[in-house]
Design a protein around this motif. Structure first.
Motif, PDB file in Angstrom:
ATOM      1  N   CYS A 194      -8.893  -8.781  34.008  1.00  0.00           N
ATOM      2  CA  CYS A 194      -8.166  -8.701  35.272  1.00  0.00           C
ATOM      3  C   CYS A 194      -8.912  -7.801  36.247  1.00  0.00           C
ATOM      4  CB  CYS A 194      -6.907  -7.723  34.943  1.00  0.00           C
ATOM      5  SG  CYS A 194      -5.867  -8.491  33.885  1.00  0.00           S
ATOM      6  N   THR A 195      -9.867  -6.783  35.908  1.00  0.00           N
ATOM      7  CA  THR A 195     -10.605  -6.023  36.848  1.00  0.00           C
ATOM      8  C   THR A 195     -11.723  -6.919  37.383  1.00  0.00           C
ATOM      9  OG1 THR A 195     -12.011  -5.404  34.751  1.00  0.00           O
ATOM     10  CG2 THR A 195     -10.347  -3.863  35.597  1.00  0.00           C
TER      11      THR A 195
ATOM     12  N   THR B  48      -5.121   2.156  26.826  1.00  0.00           N
ATOM     13  CA  THR B  48      -4.607   3.070  27.850  1.00  0.00           C
ATOM     14  C   THR B  48      -5.462   3.876  28.599  1.00  0.00           C
ATOM     15  OG1 THR B  48      -2.659   3.109  26.380  1.00  0.00           O
ATOM     16  CG2 THR B  48      -2.999   4.850  28.165  1.00  0.00           C
ATOM     17  N   GLN B  49      -6.668   4.216  28.102  1.00  0.00           N
ATOM     18  CA  GLN B  49      -7.489   4.864  28.595  1.00  0.00           C
ATOM     19  C   GLN B  49      -8.381   3.907  29.770  1.00  0.00           C
ATOM     20  OE1 GLN B  49      -9.902   7.616  26.501  1.00  0.00           O
ATOM     21  NE2 GLN B  49     -11.478   7.830  27.812  1.00  0.00           N
ATOM     22  N   THR B  50      -8.778   2.821  29.200  1.00  0.00           N
ATOM     23  CA  THR B  50      -9.394   1.885  30.139  1.00  0.00           C
ATOM     24  C   THR B  50      -8.468   1.311  31.122  1.00  0.00           C
ATOM     25  OG1 THR B  50     -10.585   1.146  27.984  1.00  0.00           O
ATOM     26  CG2 THR B  50     -10.494  -0.410  30.026  1.00  0.00           C
ATOM     27  N   HIS B  51      -7.101   1.277  30.908  1.00  0.00           N
ATOM     28  CA  HIS B  51      -6.161   0.948  31.983  1.00  0.00           C
ATOM     29  C   HIS B  51      -6.116   1.824  33.087  1.00  0.00           C
ATOM     30  CE1 HIS B  51      -3.458  -1.995  33.050  1.00  0.00           C
ATOM     31  NE2 HIS B  51      -2.472  -1.044  33.627  1.00  0.00           N
ATOM     32  N   VAL B  52      -6.173   3.083  32.604  1.00  0.00           N
ATOM     33  CA  VAL B  52      -5.964   4.169  33.806  1.00  0.00           C
ATOM     34  C   VAL B  52      -7.092   4.182  34.492  1.00  0.00           C
ATOM     35  CG1 VAL B  52      -5.776   6.622  33.980  1.00  0.00           C
ATOM     36  CG2 VAL B  52      -4.106   5.442  32.355  1.00  0.00           C
ATOM     37  N   LEU B  53      -8.374   4.263  33.841  1.00  0.00           N
ATOM     38  CA  LEU B  53      -9.525   4.135  34.605  1.00  0.00           C
ATOM     39  C   LEU B  53      -9.737   3.064  35.602  1.00  0.00           C
ATOM     40  CD1 LEU B  53     -12.127   5.412  31.706  1.00  0.00           C
ATOM     41  CD2 LEU B  53     -11.332   6.586  33.651  1.00  0.00           C
ATOM     42  N   SER B  54      -9.275   2.073  35.186  1.00  0.00           N
ATOM     43  CA  SER B  54      -9.252   0.795  35.956  1.00  0.00           C
ATOM     44  C   SER B  54      -8.168   0.769  37.384  1.00  0.00           C
ATOM     45  CB  SER B  54      -9.170  -0.643  35.217  1.00  0.00           C
ATOM     46  OG  SER B  54      -9.862  -0.516  34.260  1.00  0.00           O
ATOM     47  N   PHE B  55      -7.020   1.399  36.889  1.00  0.00           N
ATOM     48  CA  PHE B  55      -5.782   1.108  37.785  1.00  0.00           C
ATOM     49  C   PHE B  55      -5.020   2.292  38.282  1.00  0.00           C
ATOM     50  CE2 PHE B  55      -6.288  -2.888  35.457  1.00  0.00           C
ATOM     51  CZ  PHE B  55      -6.213  -3.902  36.300  1.00  0.00           C
ATOM     52  N   GLY B  56      -5.626   3.395  37.758  1.00  0.00           N
ATOM     53  CA  GLY B  56      -4.951   4.801  38.245  1.00  0.00           C
ATOM     54  C   GLY B  56      -3.729   5.038  37.141  1.00  0.00           C
ATOM     55  N   THR B  57      -3.083   6.098  37.584  1.00  0.00           N
ATOM     56  CA  THR B  57      -2.210   6.745  36.891  1.00  0.00           C
ATOM     57  C   THR B  57      -0.765   6.575  37.206  1.00  0.00           C
ATOM     58  OG1 THR B  57      -2.399   8.915  37.975  1.00  0.00           O
ATOM     59  CG2 THR B  57      -3.667   8.623  35.759  1.00  0.00           C
ATOM     60  N   ASP B  58      -0.688   6.020  38.566  1.00  0.00           N
ATOM     61  CA  ASP B  58       0.790   5.605  39.124  1.00  0.00           C
ATOM     62  C   ASP B  58       1.274   4.257  38.544  1.00  0.00           C
ATOM     63  OD1 ASP B  58       2.881   5.783  40.465  1.00  0.00           O
ATOM     64  OD2 ASP B  58       1.874   5.254  42.553  1.00  0.00           O
ATOM     65  N   CYS B  59       1.770   4.580  37.200  1.00  0.00           N
ATOM     66  CA  CYS B  59       1.944   3.300  36.679  1.00  0.00           C
ATOM     67  C   CYS B  59       3.235   2.333  37.118  1.00  0.00           C
ATOM     68  CB  CYS B  59       2.521   3.668  35.243  1.00  0.00           C
ATOM     69  SG  CYS B  59       1.474   4.468  34.229  1.00  0.00           S
ATOM     70  N   LEU B  60       4.304   3.319  37.807  1.00  0.00           N
ATOM     71  CA  LEU B  60       5.355   2.701  38.385  1.00  0.00           C
ATOM     72  C   LEU B  60       4.913   1.887  39.951  1.00  0.00           C
ATOM     73  CD1 LEU B  60       7.898   5.350  38.295  1.00  0.00           C
ATOM     74  CD2 LEU B  60       7.678   3.373  36.520  1.00  0.00           C
ATOM     75  N   ALA B  61       3.672   2.072  40.355  1.00  0.00           N
ATOM     76  CA  ALA B  61       3.106   1.141  41.607  1.00  0.00           C
ATOM     77  C   ALA B  61       3.097  -0.339  41.133  1.00  0.00           C
ATOM     78  CB  ALA B  61       1.848   1.817  41.696  1.00  0.00           C
ATOM     79  N   CYS B  62       2.807  -0.463  39.903  1.00  0.00           N
ATOM     80  CA  CYS B  62       2.969  -1.868  39.584  1.00  0.00           C
ATOM     81  C   CYS B  62       3.873  -2.240  38.388  1.00  0.00           C
ATOM     82  CB  CYS B  62       1.392  -2.233  38.907  1.00  0.00           C
ATOM     83  SG  CYS B  62       0.130  -1.763  39.977  1.00  0.00           S
ATOM     84  N   HIS B  63       4.363  -1.638  37.641  1.00  0.00           N
ATOM     85  CA  HIS B  63       5.109  -1.744  36.535  1.00  0.00           C
ATOM     86  C   HIS B  63       6.784  -1.615  36.847  1.00  0.00           C
ATOM     87  CE1 HIS B  63       1.939  -2.727  33.625  1.00  0.00           C
ATOM     88  NE2 HIS B  63       1.177  -1.459  34.281  1.00  0.00           N
ATOM     89  N   ASP B  64       7.574  -2.600  36.431  1.00  0.00           N
ATOM     90  CA  ASP B  64       8.893  -2.426  36.686  1.00  0.00           C
ATOM     91  C   ASP B  64       9.816  -2.339  35.580  1.00  0.00           C
ATOM     92  OD1 ASP B  64       8.529  -4.981  35.846  1.00  0.00           O
ATOM     93  OD2 ASP B  64       9.286  -5.975  37.675  1.00  0.00           O
TER      94      ASP B  64
END
Length: 530
Positions: free
Chosen positions: A226-227, A183-199
């Motif tokens: 992915c990054t 989760t920490q790595t994912h947030v650093l890579s793609f930010g905290t706006d989860c709904l921008a990508c996840h449905d």
């Protein structure tokens, strides 16, 4: 027959029981402060928009504004729709929230989700046991049935106390309990706006299949993070805008420094950056025959590819046994299949091979492999075949052809004596006795001697009377020595007579009696005394 006069409940006992019930009912209402008809205070949360003359339910004074009479065909939902016209319109549009709810569960009424009389500050939205079509809002709860603890999700886990808002940190706080490192790595890579990508259906989760998209992950691409391709992507648009060409990612891996351009896929594959294989058929110089087996560095010395010559002589100069006598167009004779098995197309020269020349070995004409300056005239090669010993000159092609040397045919029209008429059928030997062809006269008397009949009177100009089409009959075209004036002419063909009728032996001797006896001349030709 006994008569029954009972009136059902309208008996003395029934009427008395009804009166007691009414008294008890109104007595309870009186002593309870009329609470039986007061369900509770209406919601007092005010809205900027005024609907039905009020901006909060607490301002409604008439119960009938929301409650229909029991005997009325109207329902409470119909009264709601009179004020909330925008919601009423949504009911008929499945793409809208309320339209989606009605499509999924058309038994729900407004009050099933929006209860009232619960106090001035109570929430106006309470789903209770009702199923809310969350996917209609763009986020499915399919992948969020249970929390990490195994407990079922409830609305406030993500929305807090207000279902109309979303707590943006709820994703992070929940997923950290599941895998804090990821989760920490994912947030650093793609930010905290989860709904921008996840449905909500885990489209980009563990079960994400990249091969459903135009850029399929094969070979080593399947192991890439992915990054590596989607660095700093903050939305689906960012994910989809990632470049799909090799050079954008592998620019730093290009040892050719752009010499080959940026189409890496021509040589490299996703199975491994090395080894690379160049498809030479995509270039202007296709590899055929033995060229397929040649190592790249044989032609591309020191890894220099651009500007490599594509002509044969640049590589095969040292293999030229002709020492340049045939020029530098090696492909005229040689092919990539086999350098030694050369095949020269003689039709590319001035001297094309046809007929019997096709079967002649090269060295018959090109002695000692001398090719340049080889004569192209017939006599140079066929002098030993000349049976005429030069009497016809050296232009063999005047009579002979390349198909058959013995099948000669002299074209007499090329001489100063064309063969026409009766001459065309005469055998050569009749004029060219003893194979004599040069120095012959073209006068008639050289073949046609003056006959005795002429007695030398007409000279040597046979053509005065004779033609080439037939020697006889001949026409006399010279004035007759003794014209007979009364016959109106020169006397030739007198009476239709031929030369032989008047000149039976020679033209120097003539007789009339061959046609006329003595009586013919006394009274005129053909007259008699009668």
């Amino acid at each position: 027959m006994q008569s029954n006069n009972r009136l059902g409940c309208f008996t003395g006992t029934g009427i008395f029981a009804a009166l007691i019930t009414i008294v008890v009912f109104f007595g309870f209402e009186f002593f309870s402060g009329n609470q039986m008809f007061t369900a509770g205070a209406l919601n007092a949360v005010a809205d900027e928009e005024v609907l039905g003359g009020v901006n909060s339910h607490a301002q409604i004074t008439e119960c009938s504004a929301c409650h229909a009479e029991p005997w009325s065909a109207e329902k409470m939902a119909d009264r709601c729709a009179k004020c909330h016209t925008d919601i009423a319109a949504q009911m008929f549009d499945v793409a809208q929230l309320h339209g989606a709810i009605m499509q999924k569960n058309n038994t729900l009424a407004c009050r099933d989700c929006h209860p009232e009389h619960r106090g001035a500050t109570a929430s106006l939205t309470e789903m209770g046991e009702n199923t809310f079509p969350h996917e209609a809002l763009g986020y499915s709860l399919e992948g969020h049935q249970q929390k990490a603890t195994g407990e079922a999700f409830v609305c406030k886990d993500c929305h807090g106390e207000d279902v109309t808002t979303f707590a943006s940190d709820s994703c992070d706080s929940c997923h950290r309990q599941m895998d804090i490192v990821f989760t920490q790595t994912h947030v650093l890579s793609f930010g905290t706006d989860c709904l921008a990508c996840h449905d909500g259906i885990d489209r980009y989760g563990d079960n994400f299949n990249h091969n459903q998209f135009p850029f399929q992950l094969t070979g080593e691409h399947a192991e890439a993070n992915c990054t590596a391709c989607h660095l700093d992507a903050r939305s689906i648009v960012d994910l989809q805008s990632a470049p799909q060409d090799c050079f954008s990612c592998h620019r730093g891996d290009d040892p050719h420094a752009g010499t080959y351009g940026n189409e890496c896929g021509v040589c490299h594959s996703s199975e491994g950056w090395l080894p690379a294989k160049f498809d030479h058929n995509l270039s202007a110089f296709k590899l055929e025959g033995e060229h397929n087996e040649v190592a790249c560095e044989k032609c591309h010395v020191n890894n220099v590819f651009k500007g490599t010559p594509s002509d044969c002589y640049s590589c095969h100069q040292q293999d030229d046994e002709h020492n340049g006598r045939f020029g530098t167009q090696c492909e005229t004779c040689h092919t990539p299949k086999n350098w030694e098995s050369a095949n020269f197309d003689h039709n590319l020269t001035a001297f094309k091979l046809d007929g019997g020349h096709r079967e002649v070995r090269c060295e018959s004409c090109h002695v000692n492999n001398v090719f340049k300056g080889t004569p192209t005239d017939c006599f140079a090669c066929h002098q030993q075949d000349d049976e005429h010993n030069g009497k016809f000159g050296t232009d063999c092609a005047s009579c002979h052809n390349t198909s058959d040397w013995d099948d000669a045919n002299f074209d007499h029209s090329r001489t100063n004596f064309p063969l026409t008429g009766g001459h065309s059928g005469v055998d050569c030997e009749q004029c060219h006795k003893g194979d004599s062809f040069t120095g012959l006269s073209n006068e008639c008397v050289s073949c046609h001697a003056d006959p005795t009949f002429h007695a030398g009177v007409f000279g040597n100009n046979c053509a005065t009377c004779h033609t080439i089409f037939a020697w006889t009959p001949a026409g006399f075209n010279i004035q007759h020595p003794e014209p007979i004036a009364e016959e109106g002419g020169n006397g030739v063909f007198h009476g239709g007579a031929s030369c032989r009728q008047c000149h039976p032996s020679t033209v120097q001797e003539a007789t009339c009696t061959a046609c006329h006896d003595g009586n013919d001349f006394e009274g005129g030709e053909g007259d008699d005394d009668d």
